[in-house]
Design a protein around this motif. Structure first.
Motif, PDB file in Angstrom:
ATOM      1  N   ASP A  11       0.828  -1.207   0.000  1.00 32.30           N
ATOM      2  CA  ASP A  11       0.000   0.000   0.000  1.00 32.30           C
ATOM      3  C   ASP A  11       0.862   1.258   0.000  1.00 32.30           C
ATOM      4  OD1 ASP A  11      -2.202  -1.567  -0.046  1.00 32.30           O
ATOM      5  OD2 ASP A  11      -2.809  -1.232   2.030  1.00 32.30           O
ATOM      6  N   ASP A  12       1.990   1.201   0.692  1.00 33.22           N
ATOM      7  CA  ASP A  12       2.869   2.364   0.759  1.00 33.22           C
ATOM      8  C   ASP A  12       3.478   2.654  -0.618  1.00 33.22           C
ATOM      9  OD1 ASP A  12       4.036   4.262   2.778  1.00 33.22           O
ATOM     10  OD2 ASP A  12       5.886   3.533   1.824  1.00 33.22           O
ATOM     11  N   ALA A  13       3.918   1.610  -1.294  1.00 29.98           N
ATOM     12  CA  ALA A  13       4.483   1.791  -2.633  1.00 29.98           C
ATOM     13  C   ALA A  13       3.408   2.263  -3.600  1.00 29.98           C
ATOM     14  CB  ALA A  13       5.097   0.480  -3.121  1.00 29.98           C
ATOM     15  N   LEU A  14       2.219   1.687  -3.436  1.00 36.45           N
ATOM     16  CA  LEU A  14       1.090   2.085  -4.278  1.00 36.45           C
ATOM     17  C   LEU A  14       0.774   3.566  -4.060  1.00 36.45           C
ATOM     18  CD1 LEU A  14      -1.339   1.429  -6.119  1.00 36.45           C
ATOM     19  CD2 LEU A  14      -2.496   0.447  -4.132  1.00 36.45           C
ATOM     20  N   ALA A  15       0.798   3.997  -2.790  1.00 42.66           N
ATOM     21  CA  ALA A  15       0.513   5.405  -2.476  1.00 42.66           C
ATOM     22  C   ALA A  15       1.567   6.307  -3.116  1.00 42.66           C
ATOM     23  CB  ALA A  15       0.468   5.609  -0.967  1.00 42.66           C
ATOM     24  N   GLN A  16       2.810   5.899  -3.039  1.00 42.24           N
ATOM     25  CA  GLN A  16       3.867   6.699  -3.671  1.00 42.24           C
ATOM     26  C   GLN A  16       3.604   6.860  -5.172  1.00 42.24           C
ATOM     27  OE1 GLN A  16       8.085   5.631  -2.864  1.00 42.24           O
ATOM     28  NE2 GLN A  16       8.441   6.006  -5.053  1.00 42.24           N
ATOM     29  N   ALA A  17       3.228   5.749  -5.795  1.00 43.70           N
ATOM     30  CA  ALA A  17       2.936   5.794  -7.228  1.00 43.70           C
ATOM     31  C   ALA A  17       1.707   6.656  -7.514  1.00 43.70           C
ATOM     32  CB  ALA A  17       2.729   4.382  -7.759  1.00 43.70           C
ATOM     33  N   LEU A  33     -12.966  -0.986   2.910  1.00 47.74           N
ATOM     34  CA  LEU A  33     -12.502  -1.556   4.175  1.00 47.74           C
ATOM     35  C   LEU A  33     -10.995  -1.811   4.115  1.00 47.74           C
ATOM     36  CD1 LEU A  33     -13.416  -2.902   6.926  1.00 47.74           C
ATOM     37  CD2 LEU A  33     -13.455  -5.049   5.671  1.00 47.74           C
ATOM     38  N   LEU A  34     -10.571  -2.490   3.053  1.00 45.12           N
ATOM     39  CA  LEU A  34      -9.179  -2.944   2.971  1.00 45.12           C
ATOM     40  C   LEU A  34      -8.196  -1.803   2.708  1.00 45.12           C
ATOM     41  CD1 LEU A  34      -9.903  -6.073   0.763  1.00 45.12           C
ATOM     42  CD2 LEU A  34      -9.296  -6.092   3.192  1.00 45.12           C
ATOM     43  N   ARG A  35      -8.622  -0.823   1.925  1.00 45.30           N
ATOM     44  CA  ARG A  35      -7.725   0.289   1.556  1.00 45.30           C
ATOM     45  C   ARG A  35      -8.208   1.597   2.156  1.00 45.30           C
ATOM     46  NH1 ARG A  35      -4.946  -3.489   1.276  1.00 45.30           N
ATOM     47  NH2 ARG A  35      -5.577  -5.017  -0.257  1.00 45.30           N
ATOM     48  N   ARG A  36      -8.760   1.529   3.366  1.00 40.64           N
ATOM     49  CA  ARG A  36      -9.309   2.748   3.970  1.00 40.64           C
ATOM     50  C   ARG A  36      -8.231   3.798   4.189  1.00 40.64           C
ATOM     51  NH1 ARG A  36     -10.172  -1.527   8.332  1.00 40.64           N
ATOM     52  NH2 ARG A  36      -8.279  -1.366   9.567  1.00 40.64           N
ATOM     53  N   ASN A  37      -6.988   3.350   4.398  1.00 39.25           N
ATOM     54  CA  ASN A  37      -5.920   4.325   4.580  1.00 39.25           C
ATOM     55  C   ASN A  37      -5.682   5.112   3.289  1.00 39.25           C
ATOM     56  OD1 ASN A  37      -5.720   3.314   7.147  1.00 39.25           O
ATOM     57  ND2 ASN A  37      -3.899   2.078   6.727  1.00 39.25           N
ATOM     58  N   LEU A  38      -5.743   4.424   2.167  1.00 36.35           N
ATOM     59  CA  LEU A  38      -5.600   5.111   0.878  1.00 36.35           C
ATOM     60  C   LEU A  38      -6.811   5.998   0.619  1.00 36.35           C
ATOM     61  CD1 LEU A  38      -4.181   2.262  -1.418  1.00 36.35           C
ATOM     62  CD2 LEU A  38      -2.923   4.141  -0.358  1.00 36.35           C
ATOM     63  N   LEU A  39      -7.973   5.533   1.032  1.00 37.25           N
ATOM     64  CA  LEU A  39      -9.196   6.314   0.847  1.00 37.25           C
ATOM     65  C   LEU A  39      -9.084   7.655   1.578  1.00 37.25           C
ATOM     66  CD1 LEU A  39     -12.192   6.579  -0.034  1.00 37.25           C
ATOM     67  CD2 LEU A  39     -12.831   5.280   2.008  1.00 37.25           C
ATOM     68  N   ALA A  40      -8.544   7.613   2.792  1.00 38.69           N
ATOM     69  CA  ALA A  40      -8.430   8.842   3.590  1.00 38.69           C
ATOM     70  C   ALA A  40      -7.404   9.805   2.990  1.00 38.69           C
ATOM     71  CB  ALA A  40      -8.032   8.492   5.024  1.00 38.69           C
ATOM     72  N   ARG A  41      -6.496   9.293   2.206  1.00 38.84           N
ATOM     73  CA  ARG A  41      -5.438  10.154   1.652  1.00 38.84           C
ATOM     74  C   ARG A  41      -5.743  10.614   0.229  1.00 38.84           C
ATOM     75  NH1 ARG A  41       0.921   8.306   1.313  1.00 38.84           N
ATOM     76  NH2 ARG A  41       1.689  10.121   0.182  1.00 38.84           N
ATOM     77  N   PHE A  42      -6.419   9.754  -0.538  1.00 42.03           N
ATOM     78  CA  PHE A  42      -6.620  10.084  -1.951  1.00 42.03           C
ATOM     79  C   PHE A  42      -8.082  10.369  -2.308  1.00 42.03           C
ATOM     80  CE2 PHE A  42      -2.625   7.810  -1.750  1.00 42.03           C
ATOM     81  CZ  PHE A  42      -1.799   8.609  -2.522  1.00 42.03           C
ATOM     82  N   GLY A  43      -8.989  10.057  -1.390  1.00 39.26           N
ATOM     83  CA  GLY A  43     -10.393  10.389  -1.627  1.00 39.26           C
ATOM     84  C   GLY A  43     -11.130   9.350  -2.451  1.00 39.26           C
TER      85      GLY A  43
ATOM     86  N   SER B 263      -2.580   8.398   7.644  1.00 37.59           N
ATOM     87  CA  SER B 263      -2.588   8.413   6.184  1.00 37.59           C
ATOM     88  C   SER B 263      -3.249   9.695   5.667  1.00 37.59           C
ATOM     89  CB  SER B 263      -3.327   7.176   5.676  1.00 37.59           C
ATOM     90  OG  SER B 263      -3.228   7.071   4.288  1.00 37.59           O
ATOM     91  N   PHE B 264      -4.301  10.099   6.337  1.00 34.15           N
ATOM     92  CA  PHE B 264      -5.021  11.333   5.988  1.00 34.15           C
ATOM     93  C   PHE B 264      -4.074  12.530   5.996  1.00 34.15           C
ATOM     94  CE2 PHE B 264      -7.354  15.082   7.622  1.00 34.15           C
ATOM     95  CZ  PHE B 264      -8.307  15.234   6.625  1.00 34.15           C
ATOM     96  N   LEU B 265      -3.127  12.508   6.949  1.00 35.83           N
ATOM     97  CA  LEU B 265      -2.242  13.659   7.136  1.00 35.83           C
ATOM     98  C   LEU B 265      -0.976  13.589   6.282  1.00 35.83           C
ATOM     99  CD1 LEU B 265      -2.581  13.920  11.020  1.00 35.83           C
ATOM    100  CD2 LEU B 265      -3.540  15.488   9.325  1.00 35.83           C
ATOM    101  N   ARG B 266      -0.773  12.477   5.592  1.00 38.94           N
ATOM    102  CA  ARG B 266       0.502  12.360   4.867  1.00 38.94           C
ATOM    103  C   ARG B 266       0.610  13.313   3.690  1.00 38.94           C
ATOM    104  NH1 ARG B 266       3.072   6.522   4.336  1.00 38.94           N
ATOM    105  NH2 ARG B 266       4.481   7.674   2.989  1.00 38.94           N
ATOM    106  N   LYS B 267       1.848  13.732   3.459  1.00 35.85           N
ATOM    107  CA  LYS B 267       2.128  14.650   2.356  1.00 35.85           C
ATOM    108  C   LYS B 267       1.894  13.931   1.027  1.00 35.85           C
ATOM    109  CE  LYS B 267       6.156  16.578   1.544  1.00 35.85           C
ATOM    110  NZ  LYS B 267       7.538  16.945   1.811  1.00 35.85           N
ATOM    111  N   LEU B 272      -7.498  18.591   0.130  1.00 35.43           N
ATOM    112  CA  LEU B 272      -8.165  18.493   1.432  1.00 35.43           C
ATOM    113  C   LEU B 272      -9.621  18.045   1.239  1.00 35.43           C
ATOM    114  CD1 LEU B 272      -8.026  18.852   4.480  1.00 35.43           C
ATOM    115  CD2 LEU B 272      -8.743  21.229   4.164  1.00 35.43           C
ATOM    116  N   LYS B 273     -10.234  18.576   0.193  1.00 30.05           N
ATOM    117  CA  LYS B 273     -11.631  18.245  -0.072  1.00 30.05           C
ATOM    118  C   LYS B 273     -11.789  16.744  -0.353  1.00 30.05           C
ATOM    119  CE  LYS B 273     -15.330  19.635  -3.097  1.00 30.05           C
ATOM    120  NZ  LYS B 273     -15.619  20.124  -4.434  1.00 30.05           N
ATOM    121  N   GLU B 274     -10.867  16.236  -1.159  1.00 36.58           N
ATOM    122  CA  GLU B 274     -10.939  14.801  -1.494  1.00 36.58           C
ATOM    123  C   GLU B 274     -10.673  13.939  -0.254  1.00 36.58           C
ATOM    124  OE1 GLU B 274      -9.475  15.013  -6.165  1.00 36.58           O
ATOM    125  OE2 GLU B 274      -8.016  15.186  -4.549  1.00 36.58           O
ATOM    126  N   ARG B 275      -9.709  14.378   0.528  1.00 37.77           N
ATOM    127  CA  ARG B 275      -9.379  13.624   1.743  1.00 37.77           C
ATOM    128  C   ARG B 275     -10.558  13.626   2.714  1.00 37.77           C
ATOM    129  NH1 ARG B 275      -3.123  13.745   2.924  1.00 37.77           N
ATOM    130  NH2 ARG B 275      -2.337  14.457   0.938  1.00 37.77           N
TER     131      ARG B 275
END
Lengths: 337, 340
Positions: A11-17, A33-43, B263-267, B272-275
């Motif tokens: 997931d970390d490498a995927l996020a970088q990409a 559920l599985l990628r909720r961390n990515l969801l919170a970062r990328f929407g 993860s929400f806070l990562r650079k 912000l809207k999407e997050r």
């Protein structure tokens, strides 16, 4: 260097990409559920769940890739891929050939695979040999967190379709969801180095088709992939105590496959033992034998693979999946015979 | 219809599955465990009406259907314990239960009950006239191509299939409104299949709707789709993460929220809207789970039926005691060598 769990690394490498390439989107079953961390970062526009409609969303992933996106499409288990396989076999895999190289579908299909946590024969298959059979698909099966992240990155840079296998026994996410489910009364034979390990601070791609020697030795070559590599390493260590020097080669990808290193390893020791969690017949283990024969390398050869449908019962499951004891026994009889 | 008989079936199934849950918690049952607690009224209302020669295609949540079909409960439990003397020799486990003798087969592949029931019904048309086939599945399966294709096939071939949808409103984390548009009834109707909406918490209602559908199928009237709503008392599977958060928020909530917030806070990543939109989705999932329908006793089909049967508390007590005795005996028989 950082320490990461297996799926965390992917997931970390995927996020970088995803930061670097806005065309990467992630969708699939229970991704929320599985990628909720990515969801919170990328929407939600880039990380979305799907209905349980494998044939539709896999097919859509292939076409979206044809039209400019780089979808990472997830299916809960590789076993469920069979429901939507047309998208991969008849479409993703064929496009480049049909268009004489003019059009490709850069989709990454991320599939949890493998057994050892008690889900039985419809949820624990490996099936990488089955997919590698189809020309036009790249098949990736990492065995460590560092390789997993780096191979995800290179999967995302391929022109064509890649099936990325994520072994459930290495994945902290799947083991918690499917195997233990919050109970502390069960333990699995999880290879520690595959489950958690050092990863680079910034991910760099690992080219597909490069095997790696995990352990050197001169008497016998153990060739494997995924969790099998860790079983082979454990067996090699035990064999070492009995005076047998075993080498362990981790293929890391099946398509493309590192023929050069396979041949080199075989030529060096003259004894090859394949450890493959996928089914024995018509698969990776036979393919490796063919590679050696075609190269004119004569070796003593044996294989430890999954032979039939994986039984549910814990003890039977353990016996069926390639395990350290049977690797040691096969190695010894190979060296004696 | 005999409500007392139905109650006994449901009660025994509940006790059996509660025992399964305990064995799973103790680590004696491996892998995932999908309990059918909460859908007993649906299963009892249908399965109690099956005759020899009728077939059942069951999903990954098939324990109750197998029990109520009269399949040996000791063999069933031993199967889950992975024993050689289990229903399938310990080879299948709870997601892969089979009984050839009862024409009962389960599958862990979502939607697979559709084609299977159609095939069973086709065989019935040739070999066992007036027999029917049941397909059990959840609402999540209703977006699976093979199930929709099966509805179509059953309609064009006028097959004796009863499609029994057990709709609890959750396909693991996916809710129906995210996964399908339009009305399920219209969809089914559009495929030419008779559609009936049923209160799946009311065994009386399920039994009556089931009786009509089965009678219709037996007499050449073709397939029916019964849309039953229910609540899965243990969520998708035992130990389901979001339910754990609901039940033990202080221990479990940080495990989920801390990585999400980090993860929400990562650079790098979305605006912000999407997050925030992503966070909102996660919170809404949590919120929907926390507004737990399990706390409302009216969502438990057994409690609901008990209220009706309280007219005869003595008899109710007797049925409860009998169920308890029977399931205790099953447990000790199944566990006899495990604990030794």
């Amino acid at each position: 260097m950082r320490l990461m769990y297996f799926s965390e690394a992917i997931d970390d490498a995927l996020a970088q990409a995803m930061v670097e390439d806005p065309n990467i989107i992630v969708f699939g079953e229970d991704v929320l559920l599985l990628r909720r961390n990515l969801l919170a970062r990328f929407g939600p526009a880039r990380v979305r769940g799907t209905p349980i409609s494998e044939s539709a969303f896999l097919g859509a992933g292939v076409a979206a890739a044809m039209a400019g996106l780089r979808p990472v499409v997830e299916v809960w288990q590789v076993d469920f891929l069979s429901v939507g396989l047309d998208a991969l076999i008849n479409h993703a895999a064929k496009l480049e050939a049909f268009t004489h190289g003019n059009w490709t579908a850069p989709i990454v299909v991320r599939v949890p695979c493998g057994g050892g946590y008690g889900d039985g024969g419809q949820h624990e298959q490996s099936l990488w040999g089955w997919l590698a059979h189809i020309p036009g698909l790249s098949i990736v099966v990492p065995s460590t967190p560092a390789d997993a992240g780096r191979l995800m990155l290179s999967a995302l840079r391929q022109d064509g379709p890649v099936v990325f296998f994520e072994h459930k026994l290495l994945s902290e996410i799947y083991l918690a969801a499917l195997g233990s489910g919050g109970r502390e009364s069960v333990q699995f034979d999880v290879p520690a180095e595959g489950n958690r390990g050092p990863v680079p601070d910034k991910w760099a791609p690992l080219p597909l088709g490069e095997a790696i020697i995990r352990r050197d030795g001169g008497d016998l070559s153990l060739i494997s992939i995924g969790v099998g590599v860790h079983r082979a390493l454990e067996a090699a260590q035990a064999l070492g105590k009995d005076g047998v020097s075993a080498q362990v080669l981790d293929l890391r990808t099946i398509q493309p496959i590192d023929k050069f290193q396979v041949c080199q390893a075989a030529a060096k020791t003259g004894h090859v033992l394949i450890i493959d969690e996928d089914y024995e017949g018509f698969g990776l283990s036979g393919e490796l034998a063919a590679i050696l024969l075609e190269a004119g390398i004569s070796v003593k050869y044996a294989r430890v693979c999954t032979q039939t449908t994986i039984p549910y019962a814990q003890q039977l499951e353990k016996q069926m999946l390639p395990n350290t004891e049977c690797i040691i026994a096969s190695a010894k009889s190979l060296l004696v015979g | 219809m005999d409500l007392w008989m139905l109650y006994a079936l449901m009660k025994k199934s509940r006790l059996f599955e509660e025992a399964v849950a305990q064995l799973w918690q103790r680590g004696l049952i491996s892998g995932e465990m999908h309990l059918g607690t909460g859908e007993e009224a649906i299963i009892a209302g249908i399965v109690s009406q099956l005759m020899p020669g009728d077939a059942m295609a069951v999903d990954h949540r098939g324990t109750a259907a197998f029990l109520m079909r009269g399949i040996d409960p000791v063999a069933l439990l031993r199967e889950m314990l992975g024993r050689e003397d289990g229903l399938c020799g310990g080879r299948g486990g709870h997601m892969h239960l089979y009984s050839k003798e009862h024409l009962a087969a389960s599958s862990g592949i979502v939607g697979a009950a559709g084609p299977r029931a159609v095939g069973f019904a086709l065989a019935a048309q040739y070999l066992r006239p007036a027999s029917v086939a049941i397909a059990f599945f959840g609402e999540g399966a209703m977006n699976q191509g093979m199930l929709l294709e099966s509805l179509n096939l059953a309609a064009v071939w006028n097959l004796p299939v009863i499609f029994v949808c057990k709709d609890d409103g959750w396909a693991i984390i996916t809710q129906p409104q995210e996964a399908a548009r339009g009305d399920m009834g219209e969809r089914v109707h559009g495929l030419g299949v008779n559609y009936v909406a049923v209160d799946g918490l009311d065994v009386d209602a399920v039994w009556s709707a089931g009786s009509q559908a089965i009678e219709r199928a037996r007499t050449g009237g073709g397939p029916t789709f019964l849309h039953n709503r229910c609540v899965h008392l243990e969520g998708h599977f035992l130990g389901y993460e979001l339910l754990r958060v609901t039940r033990r928020p202080f221990q479990e909530l940080p495990k989920l929220t801390v990585p999400v917030l980090r993860s929400f806070l990562r650079k790098g990543g979305g605006s912000l809207k999407e997050r925030l939109a992503g966070m909102k989705m996660i919170l809404s999932k949590l919120w929907s789970t926390m507004r737990d329908p399990r706390e409302d006793e009216n969502n438990d089909p057994i409690i609901r039926l008990r209220q009706r049967l309280m007219v005869d508390p003595g008899r109710l007590n007797e049925v409860d005691q009998n169920a308890l005795t029977e399931i205790s005996a099953v447990l000790s028989a199944a566990l006899v060598e495990v604990t030794r």
